[in-house]
Design an enzyme around this catalytic site. Sequence first.
Site, PDB file in Angstrom:
ATOM      1  N   VAL A  49      -0.548  -7.502  -6.826  1.00 55.42           N
ATOM      2  CA  VAL A  49      -1.561  -8.542  -6.705  1.00 55.42           C
ATOM      3  C   VAL A  49      -2.769  -8.029  -5.939  1.00 55.42           C
ATOM      4  CG1 VAL A  49      -2.048 -10.795  -5.676  1.00 55.42           C
ATOM      5  CG2 VAL A  49       0.144 -10.375  -6.774  1.00 55.42           C
ATOM      6  N   CYS A  50      -3.954  -8.370  -6.435  1.00 54.74           N
ATOM      7  CA  CYS A  50      -5.185  -7.941  -5.775  1.00 54.74           C
ATOM      8  C   CYS A  50      -5.939  -9.167  -5.317  1.00 54.74           C
ATOM      9  CB  CYS A  50      -6.018  -7.128  -6.776  1.00 54.74           C
ATOM     10  SG  CYS A  50      -7.643  -6.686  -6.167  1.00 54.74           S
ATOM     11  N   ILE A  51      -5.727  -9.578  -4.061  1.00 52.90           N
ATOM     12  CA  ILE A  51      -6.564 -10.646  -3.498  1.00 52.90           C
ATOM     13  C   ILE A  51      -6.973 -10.250  -2.091  1.00 52.90           C
ATOM     14  CG2 ILE A  51      -5.882 -12.682  -4.811  1.00 52.90           C
ATOM     15  CD1 ILE A  51      -3.898 -13.340  -2.619  1.00 52.90           C
TER      16      ILE A  51
END
Lengths: 165, 195
Positions: free
Chosen positions: A88-90
């Site tokens: 996940v890329c946040i």
Amino acid sequence: MAAKAVRRLLSEYRELINNETEGIYAGPVSEDNFMLWECLIAGPPDTPFEGGMFSATLKFPDDYPLSPPELKFTCEILHPNVYPDGTVCISILHPPGDDPNMYESASERWSPIQSVEKVLLSVMSMLAEPNDESGANVDASKMFREDRAQYENIVRRCARKTVGL
Amino acid sequence: MAGSIGIPQLILCAIVAVLFYRYVLSPSQTPGASGSASRRRPRAAVSQNDIESVRVMFPQISVAAIRWDLEKNGSSVSATTEKILNDGFLPEPPASAVRQTPSPLPSSPLGGTGLSQAPVPPLPSSVATTLGHSDLITRYSLHLRLESYRPDGSTVQLSPSPKKNDKASLFIRGRERRDLMILEARKKMEAMLRR
């Protein structure tokens, strides 16, 4: 250093189990390794993710909570901000020092006052509202923009699969 | 010219010969020196305890597969655990390996959900996936509980005793919460699909 991380994780775990937050679960995979957790995130209502229960692993660094954990889905999922390998890329998972995407403000990023619970809630809102600027999955971003019907179709199928339907 | 071969040269020759013998002619005597050596190594004894501790977490994975993976990685329970979590499954050992481990428990083929499985086209490659992710009902072996589970909670008494905070109790409560969340999600999804 890791002992400090384990202490902190144990107290976060206790907090999560005693004060249940609707739609999320997280806990160590095994009693003898507190640095690897499994978690569940319910698909937010009124989105194509609704009804799905999305599983992921959280890997904590030895210097947690100074550095953020890494979150990786362990189910099929299509989302503009999730790399094809499930990572996940946040912003909340990015350390304040480095900003690979050059658009995040420091307050959104990881700091020791964040927590597993906040990370999971951020991921839940990320599912509901993809961030089009960060294209971790370029194909998914494109489909989200240009062919919303197909995107939602596939997401719904992923959601059904998570609970074996 | 022959006179130029002195003691240093002889020593050098001896060293080269020893190294040649050691690394080229008998690779199996150098423990862990190369992949081929470790593959040829007799199967490391994997303790039943290690197998059990993986199996408790992932009852759907067969004992044979767990044993085989532990043998390959030198009995590292955490490596095997991580592999299962990342891939969602463990490859079954080849037939030759299975024959040496009698009576592997079969991975539970419980599929009696009563819902027809229409063939679906494969998902596009942009879907984040490692092939073999199992659904949560299968991963945590919840098929049997699914039949008795009622979403209103009538079959479930959530920790009636005073809440304990020691590590072991936390784990029991945590796992229970995880399983209930999955069962509830499954029932909700069944209801959604009926609409």
